[in-house]
Design a protein around this motif. Sequence first.
Motif, mmCIF file in Angstrom:
data_model
loop_
_atom_site.group_PDB
_atom_site.id
_atom_site.type_symbol
_atom_site.label_atom_id
_atom_site.label_comp_id
_atom_site.label_asym_id
_atom_site.label_seq_id
_atom_site.Cartn_x
_atom_site.Cartn_y
_atom_site.Cartn_z
ATOM 1 N N ALA A 180 3.097 -8.642 -2.816
ATOM 2 C CA ALA A 180 2.225 -9.156 -3.705
ATOM 3 C C ALA A 180 0.774 -8.780 -3.290
ATOM 4 C CB ALA A 180 2.377 -10.907 -3.709
ATOM 5 N N SER A 181 0.628 -7.529 -3.245
ATOM 6 C CA SER A 181 -0.485 -6.868 -2.812
ATOM 7 C C SER A 181 -1.373 -5.858 -3.698
ATOM 8 C CB SER A 181 0.023 -5.979 -1.455
ATOM 9 O OG SER A 181 -1.026 -4.918 -0.993
ATOM 10 N N ASP A 182 -2.639 -6.197 -3.741
ATOM 11 C CA ASP A 182 -3.497 -5.496 -4.817
ATOM 12 C C ASP A 182 -3.348 -3.795 -4.306
ATOM 13 O OD1 ASP A 182 -4.089 -7.680 -5.917
ATOM 14 O OD2 ASP A 182 -6.451 -7.519 -5.466
ATOM 15 N N VAL A 185 0.008 -2.336 -5.427
ATOM 16 C CA VAL A 185 -0.101 -2.087 -6.913
ATOM 17 C C VAL A 185 -0.964 -0.901 -7.400
ATOM 18 C CG1 VAL A 185 -0.703 -3.351 -9.112
ATOM 19 C CG2 VAL A 185 0.505 -4.550 -7.395
ATOM 20 N N PHE A 220 7.593 -7.696 -12.035
ATOM 21 C CA PHE A 220 6.575 -8.406 -10.982
ATOM 22 C C PHE A 220 5.426 -7.805 -10.919
ATOM 23 C CE2 PHE A 220 4.887 -8.542 -6.675
ATOM 24 C CZ PHE A 220 4.852 -10.125 -6.449
ATOM 25 N N LEU A 221 5.248 -6.472 -10.855
ATOM 26 C CA LEU A 221 4.023 -5.635 -10.702
ATOM 27 C C LEU A 221 3.058 -5.524 -11.777
ATOM 28 C CD1 LEU A 221 5.393 -2.634 -8.209
ATOM 29 C CD2 LEU A 221 4.222 -4.691 -7.759
ATOM 30 N N HIS A 224 1.259 -8.813 -11.602
ATOM 31 C CA HIS A 224 0.249 -8.953 -10.614
ATOM 32 C C HIS A 224 -0.965 -7.835 -10.836
ATOM 33 C CE1 HIS A 224 -0.835 -9.272 -6.373
ATOM 34 N NE2 HIS A 224 -1.589 -8.101 -6.547
ATOM 35 N N SER A 227 -3.583 -9.740 -12.894
ATOM 36 C CA SER A 227 -4.259 -10.684 -12.225
ATOM 37 C C SER A 227 -5.289 -10.174 -11.245
ATOM 38 C CB SER A 227 -3.178 -11.389 -11.418
ATOM 39 O OG SER A 227 -2.304 -12.221 -12.324
ATOM 40 N N MET A 228 -5.250 -8.822 -10.999
ATOM 41 C CA MET A 228 -5.953 -8.412 -9.906
ATOM 42 C C MET A 228 -7.514 -8.455 -10.335
ATOM 43 S SD MET A 228 -3.962 -5.059 -9.295
ATOM 44 C CE MET A 228 -5.031 -4.177 -8.112
ATOM 45 N N GLU A 264 4.643 -15.060 -18.728
ATOM 46 C CA GLU A 264 4.256 -14.598 -17.638
ATOM 47 C C GLU A 264 2.844 -13.876 -18.001
ATOM 48 O OE1 GLU A 264 6.824 -13.125 -14.674
ATOM 49 O OE2 GLU A 264 7.839 -14.850 -14.482
ATOM 50 N N ALA A 268 -0.904 -14.745 -16.963
ATOM 51 C CA ALA A 268 -1.648 -13.881 -15.965
ATOM 52 C C ALA A 268 -2.932 -13.282 -16.839
ATOM 53 C CB ALA A 268 -0.739 -12.894 -15.489
ATOM 54 N N ARG A 272 -6.777 -14.318 -15.716
ATOM 55 C CA ARG A 272 -7.853 -13.417 -15.319
ATOM 56 C C ARG A 272 -8.907 -13.469 -15.945
ATOM 57 N NH1 ARG A 272 -11.043 -11.548 -13.698
ATOM 58 N NH2 ARG A 272 -11.651 -9.652 -12.694
#
Length: 922
Positions: A180-182, A185, A220-221, A224, A227-228, A264, A268, A272
């Motif tokens: 779970a990392s910017d 991604v 998943f990505l 994410h 949401s960045m 989701e 998300a 954001r």
Amino acid sequence: MGNDEAPGSEGSVETGTEKAGEGTKAVGGGKGRDTGRAVEVDALVEAVRAGSFQEVPVLLEPLDAAGRKAALGRLKALRTEMRGWAGTREREAALVRRGLYVAGAGCHPGVAGAATWLGGRDLPAWRSQDAGLVLRVVAGRSAEWQAELAGRLAARPAVAERSYGLIRRLVERSGCAVPASDGYVRGWAREVTPGGRWVHRADEAPPLVQRLRVDPQTPFLVVHALSMPEPAEQLTWSVEADSPRHWPTAVATLVGEGVVDRTEVVDAALSRLLRGGRLHDLRFPLEVLRLLGPTAAEFGERVPDLIGIAADAPSPVAGYAQEALAALALEGRLPTSALAEMTSAVFFRTEKKLVQAQLVLVGKVLVREPGAADVLLPAVAEVFGHEDTALQERALKLVGRHLSAVDASVRRELADRAGQSGPVHGQAVADLFGTAPVARSRQPYEEILPPVTGPRRVEPPATSVEALVEELLAKGVSDDPVRFERAFDGLVRHAHRDREGVARAVREAFATVEWEQPHHFTHHSHGLHAVLAGLLGIAEPAWIAARLARGGATPDCLHQGLTEITDTRLWEAAALVGTDALPFLLAAPTLDGGGIAPRVLVERLRALRDAGVEPAPADLAQALLRVLRDDPEAGEAAVEAADLGTGAGRRLAAWLRADEPMAASVRFLRRDGDRSLTRWSIRDRLVVDLADRTVLREEFPAAFRWLGGTLEATPRRCPHWVTGMEHWAAVLPADREVLAACVLPSVARTLDSSRESTEPLAPLAEAEGRVGRAVALALALGLGAGDADDRLRAVDALLVLAARGDLDARGVGEELGWLVAEGTVKPNRLADAARTAADAGAYATVWAVLAAALPATLVPEKPVRGLGEVLAVAADCVERCGADGVPSGLSALVARGGSTRLVTQAKRLLNALHQGTGQTTP
């Protein structure tokens, strides 16, 4: 994305996250094994040194734990050695880095050490190109070890993006969760997006949606990515919705197919938008929501989020939330309390479009639900204080239509708050609530301006070497002229008393490796680092002399000339620091604006005379530019300077006695005189004339001579990055008009896309010297800047000048008039700046400026588009401060009639001017 593993034994190296040394024991022993191990280590290190990075996995395989430990020490030494190759062996170093990257990963037994090694900034920029080799050398590690390595790399944003390929394959091999990392991604988005940015044909690569559909990490990505805080650039590219690389379309398609969970994605994206930020960063989640088209039921479950977005998000995003809430309200799905909360939030905003749309919505709801008036009308009362009188009028009419439906307490509340509306609505408020209009004509008016503070004295420099070094290391010391000059003077003074002690302290405190690199100081002095490099002997005297000689060339532009003066002072000090030739700085300011008290400068020259030291040329020149000639003691100081009997003393005396040792004027090339100029911006047509001054051209060092008229007065398109802006005002703190002329080209940049170019305006307002057209133009251009922060700095400078009694309001207004008339300054920007200044309490000052600006904009048959906003601010000022005299063209505009905003506000202004309020202006 498949695995690329080489055969290897789990027991050959340490597994998991165990400490180094807990792996299996080396087979064999004695000197024979030690000799063999040394040979293997030598072979590995030599292969890395030779750039044969592809051989590293094979050479690592026979090494046991002890061998890898020995190799690691030598690899670290090689890495340190390689850092000194910068600029000389770059091609060789690139191959060595790749070998170090792979070999170090295989030699580190602990996962933390391996992650630190693989994330090193001096190793390959894009690490995924050698992912296969790294996977081979860590193949014998346990799945847990590899999973932790993936997590550690993914947790570092820059490393994660560059090492995406390696992390991805470690994740797939170990079976761990997707990071779970910017950064991860970003790497994924770059990898999965087909083609480059400029690829337009849909058949040149598999479409994005197809790539995402087959990627098991997509569900998943994607969530994410939505949401960045700052999405990957591929997600915000400006491409058509039917492009094979359009991310919002691809995500909406996958949601429709069930590949990505709809709930989701909606959660998300809304979350954001609720967090806010730049519109550019919100574009991706906003477009995804628009394409998904959430249902009323989905929006109904997320009303608090939508209200928060409508309250605080950028205007287009707030408009989207407003539309969604309006649809719920008109369907009867939005509770009255929620609509009231939303209404209050929207009415607190300044965007007229949003406020007007909300008034329409409330009106429609009240027609259907009259009983909601008690709750909604108090929210509508927020508009009574809006800057737009037309919106105030609409709000009053809305309240009037439904006032009969509210109880007595709400009616009293509305009546009290109606007093916030402008004076133009006084009679309407009285008619609506049955009260007498306020007789504003009898109320005295008082202008509110910033308090005038005298210049503050600069504190003396640090008293110890330790305090000096702490000052030199402090963050931002080079960006603050006062701190910079204080540290500069302290460095020179302490180095004169104890050169070796200061040099020793600097070596201990500063990493000077970069200073030794070729070309580090070629284009920039890097502030006081130039002087420190001279102190330590890193910058050789011959090189400094060449650098000073280069500073004697006529600059290409005014900003380069200002920056070159500061750089010349630094390099002169670098050549003399720590010697008897520079015991202290003559040019160290005594006041925080950069000025020097005349008598202080005389005492400094006396101290140099008594010590038998000739002033450093650039130091003396800068001191003369900074001495305050308007100081009450300047006359007596001139006599004392002449009595010193030195050349420097005579120069100071003559400088103090000169009426105007420097002068400048500005003009513009006319567009109608040359067809080639019709498309030129204001910056391209600006001409700055620096007056011919013999004393500057003949007695000052080369870097200063352009101030005496050697710089040809032609339009100059500056080809450089604008640097050193924070020090410009301190170069000419005693000649405000010349300083304004020099910074004008940079201030003019703010009319386009440049930001922060109005920074010199604040010190310009507090400088000494006369005020002329250059100062007026600098303010006018700043008030019309494209960026709100730049306009705010211009407003601050305007108010400070007004408070000091130095503002030429008519001059600023006349410059604004022709700039607005020709389209250089946009009326909405001027209106925003003027309203900001007026809201601070300076209504009379703002009206004085606008009164001079309006005639040039009202004379044409077709007045400037958007001028209604400026007239609204002008009318508000006159209604509050009282004024007489009608600007030329205003009466004719009103006589033409009409109901446009321009004519409505013109009538309001004319009525306010004719009323003759008789208010006083203390």
